[in-house]
Design an enzyme around this catalytic site. Structure first.
Site, PDB file in Angstrom:
ATOM      1  N   PRO A 138      -1.649  12.875   4.934  1.00 13.34           N
ATOM      2  CA  PRO A 138      -2.272  13.774   5.909  1.00 13.34           C
ATOM      3  C   PRO A 138      -2.503  15.165   5.314  1.00 13.34           C
ATOM      4  CG  PRO A 138      -0.310  12.698   6.812  1.00 13.34           C
ATOM      5  CD  PRO A 138      -0.310  12.443   5.355  1.00 13.34           C
ATOM      6  N   VAL A 155       0.388  18.223   3.435  1.00 14.61           N
ATOM      7  CA  VAL A 155       1.666  17.683   2.967  1.00 14.61           C
ATOM      8  C   VAL A 155       1.918  18.013   1.499  1.00 14.61           C
ATOM      9  CG1 VAL A 155       1.714  15.814   4.648  1.00 14.61           C
ATOM     10  CG2 VAL A 155       0.608  15.445   2.437  1.00 14.61           C
ATOM     11  N   SER A 164      -2.663  -2.453  15.096  1.00 15.29           N
ATOM     12  CA  SER A 164      -1.212  -2.331  15.211  1.00 15.29           C
ATOM     13  C   SER A 164      -0.738  -2.228  16.652  1.00 15.29           C
ATOM     14  CB  SER A 164      -0.737  -1.091  14.428  1.00 15.29           C
ATOM     15  OG  SER A 164      -1.291   0.078  14.976  1.00 15.29           O
ATOM     16  N   LYS A 188       5.156   5.965  11.072  1.00 18.81           N
ATOM     17  CA  LYS A 188       5.519   5.538  12.424  1.00 18.81           C
ATOM     18  C   LYS A 188       6.997   5.789  12.710  1.00 18.81           C
ATOM     19  CE  LYS A 188       1.791   2.142  12.626  1.00 18.81           C
ATOM     20  NZ  LYS A 188       1.405   0.717  12.631  1.00 18.81           N
TER      21      LYS A 188
END
Length: 807
Positions: free
Chosen positions: A393, A396, A714, A757
Site C-alpha cells: 500500500p 509503507v 474472498s 487481513k
C-alpha cells in the site's frame, strides 16, 4: 539669383526634414522680409492630411492625380499659380465636406509640376495665411473667396525680440543633435532676423515633430506674440526628445563598437595561434575532447568502431552545418557513458542489516528477504541481473527500502517514476532522425551515476499507460529480463548496452494492472501495512525526530506523550502506511510553534487531554462490529491495505421468492453471492435450518459503504454465513471474522492478502478468525507479534466454518 536657382537652393537644405523656410527676399537694410507678390482673392483648395503647411516652408508635395488633376490644371492656368492648402486631419477624401476644412490655411505657389502614373508632384512655396470668407464651389475642384489676415506683434519690441532670440538659439541647439537637419539648414537659419518674429515662429513650428492638431492651432494663432509663446515649448520638447534619442544611439553604437572590436581581436588571435601551431579550431577541440574521454573508459570493440566512424565524419563536417551538431551530440552521449566502470559492492551482511534496521522499523520479513538476496550475491560475486518488485500500500516505505538497498550495497542510486508514461521512447529513446532526439531514461541514468552497476528504481510500474505512441510496459520487457538486457538496444545510441550489472528495484501498489509477461520477470517482495505497535516505533524513532530536526526545534520544547501518539495512530491515521501519520505529526509541530511564539512559552506538552486542540475531533472512532441475525464480519484486501468488511442479510417479505444484491459489488463478488445463495438454499437442512425458508422469502444481501467499489474472491464464506445466520435465526455471538471463497460443493478455497487481513482484524480488536486451510502456511509465516493472541480456525469445507460459528 533667379527664382529657379533660389528654389533649388532652398530644397537642398533638407527636404527630408519635411519643413523648410519659404522663399525670402532681402531688403536693402539687410533685414529678411517675406515676399509680397500678388495674392489672389479666390483660391482653389487642396486638402492635406499629415500636418499643416506653414508660410515659412518650401517642400515637395505629392497628390492623387485622378482626383485633383483638374484642380492642378486650373491653378496652372492662373497667372499667379497659387493654391490654398488646408489641413483636414484624418478625414476621408471621399467623404470630405466644407465643415472638415479649417478656417485658416496657407497659400502656396506651385513650381515644377510633374505627373507620373497616378500621382502629381510639385514644389510648394509657402506665401501667407489665408482665411476662408465664402465657398464658391462645394465640390472638387473647391473654390473659395479668401482674405489675408493681418498678423499683429502685440508686444514690446524687446520682448518679441527676446522670444525670437530664444527660438533661434533653440533651433541652433536642435541642429547638432538631430541628423535630419543638414549643414545647409544652419546657413538658411542665418537669414532670419529677430526683428521679424512671425516667419521665425512658423519656421520653428514647421521643423518640430508635433502632432497635426497642435500645429494647426499654431497656424490659426494670428498674433505673433501668442504664436511665439506656443511654439517655444514645442521646440524645447523637441530638443529633449532629440537629446534622449542621441544618448540611446550613442549607447548602442558604443556597445556595437566594443563587440566588433572584441570580435576582430578574437579572430586575429585565432589566426595568429593557428599560424604558430598553438591553437586548434572548434572541430579539432571537439574531436580531442571525445578522444580524451575514451582513454578513461573500457569501450567494447563494436562500440569503438562506431565511435571511430563518427569521429571521422565529425572531422570533415563544417562546424556550422546541422549534421555537425547532430553528430557532436551523438558522440557526446556515446563518450559520456561509463563503459566498463563499476563500483565495488559491499557484500557485508552485518553492515546491510544495520542500514536496514536504522532506516526501517518492522518489516522483518522484508529485511530477511533482502539479506538473503545479498547473501546469495556474496557467493556469486555480484548481485547484478536481479529485478526486485516491492508491492504494498502507499506510505509503507517502498521507495525508502530501495534507497536502503543501494546504501547497503555501496552503489549509486537513481530513481524515476514510470507512472503515467505513455511513450515507449521514454524507455528506449528516440531515433536520431527526429529533431531534439534524446536517449531513454536508462541511458540518462547511467550517464548521471557514472557507473555501470547502479541501483535503478522504477517507481509505480503498475500505473503505466498506453497510447498511440506505444506501450512502455512492453518496452520494459527487454529491460527487466536478465537474459535479454545484456544487449539492450537504445534507439538513439543504436549500439548494444549491457544492463545486466544494474540492480532494478520496482515498486507497485497492486499487481492487477501489471502485464503478466512483465510480472513474470520480477521477484516479488510484499510490504504489508503496519499495525499500531509498528507505527508507534516508526513515529518515535524516525518521523517525530525528522520533523523536529527539519524545523530546527529542540526536542525538549515539544513533549508528545506515548498515550497521545497512540491516540493519533488509532483516531487520525489508521491507514496501512505512515504518510497520514507524518502529516498529523507535522500539524502538531506547526500548531505548537504558534503557541510558543504567541504565548511566549518555553515548551508545549501534547497529551490525550489537549490533543483535539491540535488536530480537532478524531477522524476514526472505535469500529463497532455489527451484530445480529444475518450479520457477519468478513476480511478484505485493498490496495490501501487490509480492512474489515461486514455483510448483512435480511428477509424483506414473504410474498414471493427473490434475491437482491447491493453495495456496489464487482462481478466477482456478485458471483460469490449467487454461489452462496445457491449453496445455502440447497443445504439448509444439513445445518439445522428450515429447508423451506427461502421458498417464499425475498432476501436482500448488502455490503455497507455502498459508495465504495468492492470486488475480489474472498467474500464467499462470509456471505454464506450471513445467509445461514438469517435462515437459522441465530446471530454470531462473539467478535469473529472470516475470509475465503466457496464452491457450489462447499469447498473453501484459499485467498490472498492474509497478512493484511490479520492486521485489519487486530486493528478492530477481533482476535478470532476463520481462514481457508490452504492458507495455513501463509499464517504460519507471519511474524510472531502478529500471531500473538490470535485464535485461528482453518476450514477445508464449509461444514468446518459452520461448526465454528454456530457450534
Amino acid at each position: 539669383m533667379s527664382e529657379r536657382d533660389d528654389l533649388q537652393d532652398v530644397l537642398s537644405v533638407g527636404g527630408d526634414a519635411g519643413s523648410q523656410e519659404g522663399e525670402q527676399q532681402q531688403s536693402h537694410s539687410g533685414a529678411v522680409v517675406p515676399t509680397h507678390d500678388y495674392l489672389p482673392e479666390r483660391l482653389y483648395l487642396l486638402p492635406i492630411h499629415n500636418r499643416p503647411f506653414f508660410p515659412a516652408q518650401v517642400q515637395p508635395l505629392v497628390i492623387h492625380r485622378e482626383r485633383w488633376e483638374e484642380t492642378i490644371q486650373r491653378v496652372g492656368n492662373t497667372p499667379h499659380h497659387t493654391v490654398g492648402l488646408a489641413y483636414v486631419g484624418d478625414a476621408s477624401v471621399e467623404e470630405l465636406d466644407r465643415q472638415d476644412f479649417p478656417a485658416i490655411g496657407t497659400a502656396v505657389r506651385m513650381h515644377k509640376v510633374q505627373g507620373e502614373d497616378e500621382q502629381i508632384q510639385f514644389i510648394a512655396q509657402g506665401m501667407r495665411r489665408f482665411k476662408i470668407q465664402r465657398w464658391l464651389s462645394k465640390q472638387p475642384p473647391y473654390l473659395v473667396e479668401v482674405s489675408y489676415p493681418h498678423e499683429p506683434v502685440d508686444a514690446e519690441e524687446d520682448e518679441a525680440r527676446a522670444y525670437a532670440m530664444a527660438l533661434i538659439n533653440g533651433i541652433k541647439d536642435l541642429l547638432p543633435i538631430n541628423p535630419l537637419y543638414g549643414e545647409e539648414l544652419k546657413h538658411y537659419l542665418n537669414r532670419f532676423s529677430p526683428h521679424e518674429p512671425g516667419p521665425l515662429a512658423d519656421f520653428a513650428a514647421a521643423i518640430t515633430s508635433a502632432k497635426g492638431h497642435e500645429l494647426q492651432e499654431i497656424l490659426e494663432t494670428l498674433p505673433v506674440m501668442a504664436r511665439l509663446q506656443k511654439v517655444l515649448p514645442l521646440l524645447h520638447k523637441e530638443i529633449e526628445v532629440a537629446q534622449l534619442q542621441s544618448e540611446i544611439s550613442e549607447q548602442v553604437n558604443a556597445q556595437m563598437q566594443e563587440r566588433q572590436r572584441e570580435f576582430f581581436l578574437r579572430e586575429q588571435l585565432k589566426v595568429i595561434q593557428r599560424e604558430l601551431g598553438i591553437s586548434k579550431d572548434d572541430r579539432e577541440n571537439d574531436v580531442d575532447t571525445f578522444r580524451k574521454r575514451l582513454t578513461e573508459l573500457h569501450v567494447p570493440e563494436r562500440v569503438m568502431e562506431r565511435i571511430d566512424d563518427e569521429l571521422d565524419k565529425l572531422s570533415v563536417l563544417e562546424t556550422g552545418s546541422p549534421e555537425y551538431g547532430t553528430t557532436r551530440n551523438y558522440l557526446d552521449w556515446l563518450t559520456s557513458l561509463p563503459w566498463g566502470i563499476t563500483s565495488d559492492d559491499q557484500l557485508d551482511l552485518k553492515h546491510a542489516r544495520q542500514i536496514l534496521d536504522r532506516d526501517h522499523d518492522g518489516l522483518k520479513d522484508v529485511k530477511d528477504r533482502i539479506i538473503e538476496f545479498l547473501a546469495e550475491g556474496t557467493f556469486k560475486g555480484d548481485v547484478g541481473g536481479s529485478i526486485l518488485l516491492l508491492v504494498g500500500p502507499p506510505g509503507v516505505g517502498k521507495t525508502s527500502v530501495g534507497r536502503s538497498i543501494a546504501e547497503a550495497l555501496g552503489r549509486e542510486f537513481y530513481r524515476f517514476s514510470v507512472g503515467g508514461i505513455r511513450d515507449e521512447a521514454e524507455i528506449k529513446g528516440h531515433r536520431r532522425t527526429y529533431i531534439g532526439a534524446m536517449p531513454g531514461k536508462l541511458v540518462q541514468a547511467l550517464k548521471e551515476v557514472e557507473v555501470e552497476n547502479p541501483v535503478i528504481m522504477l517507481d509505480e510500474v503498475d500505473k503505466m499507460g498506453q497510447s498511440f505512441q506505444g506501450d512502455p510496459a512492453s518496452a520494459l520487457l527487454e529491460v527487466l529480463d536478465p537474459e535479454q538486457n545484456v544487449d539492450f538496444l537504445d534507439h538513439y545510441l543504436d549500439v548494444r548496452l549491457d544492463l545486466s550489472k544494474v540492480l532494478f528495484v520496482c515498486t507497485a501498489n497492486t499487481l492487477d494492472s501489471i502485464p503478466s509477461a512483465l510480472l513474470d520477470r520480477m521477484e516479488q517482495i510484499r510490504l504489508s501495512g503496519y499495525i499500531a505497535e509498528e507505527k508507534m516505533a516508526i513515529a518515535k524513532h524516525y518521523l517525530w525526530p525528522k520533523l523536529l530536526k527539519r524545523d530546527k526545534i529542540p526536542k525538549k520544547r515539544i513533549n508528545l506523550t506515548d498515550a497521545a501518539l497512540k491516540q493519533i495512530i488509532e483516531g487520525y491515521a489508521r491507514e496501512a502506511g505512515v504518510r497520514q501519520l507524518e502529516k498529523q505529526l507535522h500539524r502538531i509541530v506547526r500548531k505548537a510553534a504558534v503557541k510558543m511564539l504567541e504565548n511566549d512559552q518555553q515548551s508545549v506538552k501534547v497529551s490525550v487531554k489537549n490533543l483535539e486542540e491540535f488536530l480537532g475531533a478524531p477522524l476514526f472512532r472505535k469500529e463497532h462490529v455489527l451484530e445480529g441475525e444475518g450479520v457477519v464480519t468478513g476480511l478484505a484486501w485493498t490496495a490501501m491495505g487490509g480492512a474489515t468488511l461486514p455483510v448483512e442479510a435480511g428477509k424483506v417479505h414473504a410474498l414471493d421468492r427473490g434475491f437482491r444484491l447491493t453495495g456496489k459489488l464487482g462481478d466477482v463478488m456478485k458471483e460469490s453471492a449467487n454461489i452462496a445463495y445457491s449453496y445455502v438454499q440447497g443445504h439448509l437442512g444439513e445445518y439445522g435450518a428450515d429447508a423451506d425458508f427461502f421458498n417464499d422469502a425475498f432476501i436482500h444481501l448488502h455490503v455497507p459503504e455502498g459508495a465504495t467499489p468492492k470486488d475480489g474472491p474472498s467474500a464467499g464464506v462470509t456471505m454464506t454465513t450471513a445467509l445461514l445466520s438469517l435462515a437459522k435465526h441465530q446471530a454470531v455471538d462473539r467478535p469473529l471474522a472470516m475470509t475465503g471463497e466457496l464452491t457450489l460443493t462447499g469447498q473453501v478455497l484459499p485467498v490472498g492478502g492474509i497478512r493484511e487481513k490479520i492486521i485489519a482484524a487486530r486493528r478492530s480488536d477481533i482476535f478470532e478468525v476463520i481462514l481457508p486451510d490452504a492458507n495455513r502456511r501463509d499464517f504460519e509465516e507471519l511474524p510472531d507479534y502478529l500471531k500473538a493472541g490470535m485464535k485461528v480456525h482453518f476450514a477445508k469445507r464449509y461444514k468446518d466454518v459452520a461448526k465454528v460459528v454456530f457450534g
